[in-house]
Write a protein that holds these residues in place. Sequence first.
Motif: not given
Length: 183
Positions: A30-49
């Motif tokens: 996911l890269g670092g600092v400013n390059a880290q995704s925001e919308t993908f990160d949230k969508a991935l978290a939503a698939r946790r289960d």
Amino acid sequence: MDTLRGDKKARGITAAEAASMVKPGMWLDLGGVNAQSETFDKALAARRDELTDVNIRSCQSIRPLAFLEADPEGKHFHAYNWHFSGYDRMKHDAGRTVYIPLNLGDVPDYYRRFIDPPDMLVIRTTAMDASGYFNLGPTNAWIRTVVERARTVIVEVSPNLPYVCGPLNGIHASNVDYVIEGG
């Protein structure tokens, strides 16, 4: 938006569609600092289960990461970090993030010689310019090498990422598989 990757055309997808491509056991960068995704990160978290054993490398987070916050016990996502911010150190101290020892200048060589190709790279970039490049902004320490190695390259376009000059600070559209129009 369609772009070329070799003889394939990249296509625009939503963050949820990108997250749906993640399977148990995959390695994500996911890269670092400013390059880290925001919308993908949230969508991935939503698939946790739905997921287990997803391994995620990142560097110096500047905001809380949704996938980590959604999985406080680490049953679904395993986080690895090249360099800690205050947030990353807090997650390390809580047993949620593993530090990856490094010599900064050698990280591209690590990816070329010692790290298996990541299954997916997801990073934020600027919108594609007239020459077909997505600019990496201020966090291009080794991302171009990960682009060379990753099986799937996804850029999340962000209007808030600053453009940084330099001939090596971009990813040509021909090296991108999918484009998420970020917020």
